[in-house]
Enzyme design. Sequence first.
Site, PDB file in Angstrom:
ATOM      1  N   LYS A 237       0.827  -1.202   0.000  1.00  0.00           N
ATOM      2  CA  LYS A 237       0.000   0.000   0.000  1.00  0.00           C
ATOM      3  C   LYS A 237       0.867   1.259   0.000  1.00  0.00           C
ATOM      4  O   LYS A 237       1.931   1.289   0.604  1.00  0.00           O
ATOM      5  CB  LYS A 237      -0.916  -0.013   1.224  1.00  0.00           C
ATOM      6  CG  LYS A 237      -1.829  -1.231   1.278  1.00  0.00           C
ATOM      7  CD  LYS A 237      -2.420  -1.440   2.650  1.00  0.00           C
ATOM      8  CE  LYS A 237      -3.164  -2.760   2.733  1.00  0.00           C
ATOM      9  NZ  LYS A 237      -3.598  -3.080   4.118  1.00  0.00           N
ATOM     10  N   ARG A 292      -3.041  -7.718  13.962  1.00  0.00           N
ATOM     11  CA  ARG A 292      -2.122  -6.728  14.533  1.00  0.00           C
ATOM     12  C   ARG A 292      -2.626  -5.336  14.189  1.00  0.00           C
ATOM     13  O   ARG A 292      -3.637  -5.174  13.505  1.00  0.00           O
ATOM     14  CB  ARG A 292      -0.728  -6.905  13.942  1.00  0.00           C
ATOM     15  CG  ARG A 292      -0.753  -6.886  12.406  1.00  0.00           C
ATOM     16  CD  ARG A 292       0.620  -6.809  11.795  1.00  0.00           C
ATOM     17  NE  ARG A 292       0.640  -7.061  10.367  1.00  0.00           N
ATOM     18  CZ  ARG A 292       0.295  -6.201   9.422  1.00  0.00           C
ATOM     19  NH1 ARG A 292      -0.118  -4.990   9.757  1.00  0.00           N
ATOM     20  NH2 ARG A 292       0.358  -6.519   8.152  1.00  0.00           N
TER      21      ARG A 292
END
Length: 451
Positions: A237, A292
Site C-alpha cells: 500500500k 495486529r
Amino acid sequence: MFNKVLIANRGEIAARVIRTCQKLGIATVAVYSEADQALPFVQLADESYLIGKPRVNESYLNIDKLIKAAKDTGAEAIHPGYGLLSENAEFARACRKEGIAFIGPSADVMAKMGDKVEARRVMTDAGVPVVPGTEEAVQDIAEAKAFAQDYGYPIMVKAAAGGGGIGMQAVYNDEELAKAYESNAKRAQTFFGNGALFVEKLITNPRHIEIQVLADEHGHAIHLFERECSIQRRHQKVVEEAPSPFLQEKTRKQMGETALKAVHALGYSNAGTIEFLVDEDEQYYFIEMNTRLQVEHPVTEEITGVDLVEQQLRIAAGEELSLRQDDIRIQGHAIEVRIYAEDPNTFFPSPGQITKLLLPEGEGIRHELAVNETSQVTPFYDPMIAKLVVSAESREAAIEKMTKALHGYEIEGIKSNLMMLKRIITHEQFKAGHTQTSFIENYYLPTITNQ
C-alpha cells in the site's frame, strides 16, 4: 494497566506506541539494533536496550533476545507493532510462557489467520464470502492448472503462509502459471520457511477495502468502519484513506457486520483488520485478516477519534471495551501517504544519509516519523521512513490539504517517492475516487515511461 511496556519494533511504529504509553503514564523500553541507535524512537523511550547487530535475524526477529530484554528491564508486556514478529504465533507463545503479556490476539488465533488456507476455511464456515479458490494448498502444477481450467484465467498464485505481497502473482495463461508456480514456491520457502501455494480466482479491477475491528476478552466487539487501501505498488500500500469514496452506506454497514461475524467466530481479542477485495458491483470477498495494528491505522483514528494503541493496551490488560458500536461515528475524511526512501521510477530502496528534512505543519496535519534530519537510512530494513496524514471535513478538503502538505515536504540526501505521491494525489482519477488496485499501473507508470 501495565506499568512498563517493551516495544519489540523500530522506527515510526515504535515511536507511535511510545507516545500513547506516555499519555497513559506507562514506562517504555525501546529495543534497537546497532544500525538504529541514533534514531528518534530510541531517545523517545524511557529506557533503551541494545538487541543485537543490524540484520533482523540477529536483532528484531530474535525471540530469545527480545524475551531477555523484557525480563532484564522488568517489562510486563510487549507491543509487537507491525511487521517483524507482530504476527508470529511462536513469539506470542514465548511471551505468555514467560508471564509477559503479548499485546495482540492469542497465538492459536494468530496461527489460524496466518495460514491463508486455514483462514479461508474458517471464514467460509463463519459465512464470510471468500474469493473462489482451492480449499487446500495445491500439491503440484497440475492441480493449479486444473483450477484454472475450471474457473478460467486470470488467477492468483499465493503463498499459503505469506503476507505483504510476497509469493503472490497474477497469471493469465498456462505458460505464466508454470513460471509463477516455481518462482513463488521458492520465494515462499525462503521468506516463510513454507513453500506451499494455493490459487484463487483473480478479481479484476478491484478495490482493496479493509475493516478495522476491536474486541476484548469479555465477548464485546466493534468495528471502526473501513479504510480504502487500493493504491498499491507490488502489492504494498502507498496511499490510504478513510472512509472509502466508493462504498454506499448499505455496503459499508454490511461489511462492518460481516467483519464482526468473523471476529466472533474466531473468539478474537485485541485490534485486527479484516481485508476484502471489492468489485465494481460492491460485491466483497475476504482475502485475509491481519492480527495486529495496521500501518494505515492513523486514518481510522482521525475519523473516529479513537486511539487504537490505547485500546490495544487496555484490552491486553484485561479491561472491557468502554466503546460500543453506536459510539463510533465517521467524522470528516483522512488520507495517509507512505513516504519511502526509494527510487520513484524503479521502486527500489534508496538508502543513504538524510541531509535535510523539512516538514509541513498546520491544523489537521499529522506526522509519523522514523527519522530526523540527521538520520542514516540503512539497507537493513523496510525503506518506509515516514507517514504523512491529513484530516479535514471532506474528501475534497483533505485532498487539497494533502497536496499543499506534500509540496511543503522536503527531503534531501536520499531519493524518495514524494514526486510520485504528488502525482497520485493531484491526478483527476484519484480526485474522482477511482482508486482501484491497478491505479499506479494505469495512471502513474505511463507518466514515467513517457518522460
